[in-house]
Design an enzyme around this catalytic site. Structure first.
Site, PDB file in Angstrom:
ATOM      1  CD  GLN A 171       5.915  46.792  60.789  1.00  0.00           C
ATOM      2  OE1 GLN A 171       6.285  47.762  61.453  1.00  0.00           O
ATOM      3  NE2 GLN A 171       5.133  46.897  59.712  1.00  0.00           N
ATOM      4  CB  CYS A 177       4.189  50.307  61.951  1.00  0.00           C
ATOM      5  SG  CYS A 177       2.960  51.120  60.911  1.00  0.00           S
ATOM      6  CG  HIS A 312       6.540  53.227  59.150  1.00  0.00           C
ATOM      7  ND1 HIS A 312       6.035  51.968  59.361  1.00  0.00           N
ATOM      8  CD2 HIS A 312       7.773  53.234  59.740  1.00  0.00           C
ATOM      9  CE1 HIS A 312       6.923  51.234  60.036  1.00  0.00           C
ATOM     10  NE2 HIS A 312       7.969  51.987  60.280  1.00  0.00           N
ATOM     11  CG  ASN A 334      11.291  51.485  61.728  1.00  0.00           C
ATOM     12  OD1 ASN A 334      10.091  51.284  61.860  1.00  0.00           O
ATOM     13  ND2 ASN A 334      11.843  51.665  60.535  1.00  0.00           N
TER      14      ASN A 334
END
Length: 371
Positions: A171, A177, A312, A334
């Site tokens: 990102q 995110c 997140h 992630n």
């Protein structure tokens, strides 16, 4: 040495944009990074080469070397005491070892300043193009629920092995995110249903999703709602990622490579319900990410420390169990690039006793698309 500071733009993954000032006081002339620390300097230069790091000035490089040195010593000290501390994971150098934890959290995480009113729902809600319905009947009965909650989920799942997960993305310094976790779950259900894995556009969400806030943050279930109402989402090649909030290219809004029928929120806030959802497809979740150990995570099953102040968005792409010792874990994709963690992934402790919300709040806000 005189203290100095730099302004760091706060790029959250959930809601707001603020400005944070982080102190980078290097201490006295005899502090870390002196000329006698040649071994650490050589290590720093190797690290720079591995992660393609460079700095604008010699002063900035000297300060980054000091931060790197402190972090390396923290990593080594923590690993040396891991067994005594009950940690089931190891820390290591990543692409972010030259950042203080304050900088890291300011760039890549953010806390919700206020509770969201629609987080108070006590039932799992399904939203379709016709609007929200109760998960127990009505139009929802016409939509697929992939795992029967009464029968439980299989012992292990890994959607990567089924080809339903694209490569780890990055990102950058944009609080997007939420867009990455949203796109990942739509990519996943598309592959599961059609056999075709297509990389979809996070930037279309960042620029065009009016329910969220671009690089200033957002939430996956709102993004899924936007995709539903838009009639789909285009590919990453068609609408490339820039890492900045831009003007929506409305000509691309009809270039829908994937269409979803709606989405489901797993609002029961239990790891068992999350497991049932993940057994059917990848699931978007929110967690509390941050702290030195999360920043420097490298491998193993992360078992804290962390709380439940969600900051997140990530994607659960499976779960499993270590052969000995560390127990059950979630497989979490992630969006900080493959230079963080275990090639961009983290294993997080699953089925934490006394915590129905799961480690780091992973079971508080799951959602996934329907197709």
């Amino acid at each position: 040495m005189a203290a100095s500071s730099v302004s760091i733009r706060f790029l959250p993954c959930v809601l707001l944009l603020v400005v944070v000032v982080v102190s980078l006081d290097g201490g006295s002339a005899g502090d870390l990074g002196n000329k006698g620390d040649g071994g650490m300097m050589e290590r720093f230069q190797r690290w720079k080469a591995e992660y393609n790091k460079s700095y604008a000035t010699a002063e900035e490089e000297r300060r980054r070397f000091q931060v790197y040195t402190r972090n390396v010593r923290y990593i080594e000290d923590t690993n040396g005491e891991a067994e005594a501390a009950g940690l089931t994971y190891e820390l290591g150098e990543t692409a972010y070892t030259d950042l203080t934890n304050q900088e890291f959290m300011a760039m890549y995480t953010a806390q919700l300043p206020l509770p969201l009113p629609d987080d108070e729902d006590d039932v799992a809600m399904i939203t379709t193009r016709a609007g929200p319905v109760d998960a127990t009947g009505g139009a929802a009965s016409q939509l697929p629920v992939y795992v029967n909650l009464s029968t439980g989920a299989p012992a292990s799942v890994d959607w990567r092995t089924s080809g339903a997960v694209t490569a780890v993305k990055n990102q950058g310094r944009c609080g997007s995110c939420w867009a990455f976790s949203t796109v990942a779950v739509v990519e996943g259900i598309q592959q599961i249903r059609t056999g075709k894995l297509v990389s979809l556009s996070e930037q279309e969400l960042v620029d065009c999703d009016t329910l969220d806030h671009g690089c200033d943050g957002g939430i996956s279930y709102r993004a899924l709602q936007w995709i539903t109402s838009n009639g789909g989402i285009t590919t990453r090649d068609d609408y490339p990622y820039t890492g900045e909030t831009g003007t929506c290219d409305r000509s691309k809004l009809s270039h829908n490579a994937v269409t979803i029928a709606g989405f489901r929120r797993v609002a029961t806030r239990s790891e068992a319900s999350l497991a049932n959802a993940v057994a059917g497809q990848p699931v978007a979740v929110s967690i509390e990410a941050g702290g030195d150990n999360f920043q420097h995570y490298k491998k193993g099953v992360y078992n804290g420390p962390c709380g439940t102040k969600l900051n997140h968005g990530v994607t659960v792409v499976g779960y499993g169990q270590e052969p000995a010792g560390a127990g059950r874990y979630w497989i979490v994709k992630n969006s900080w690039g493959d230079g963080w963690g275990d090639h961009g992934y983290i294993k997080m402790r699953k089925d934490v006793a006394g915590k129905p919300e799961g480690l780091c709040g992973i079971a508080i806000r799951p959602s996934y698309p329907l197709m």
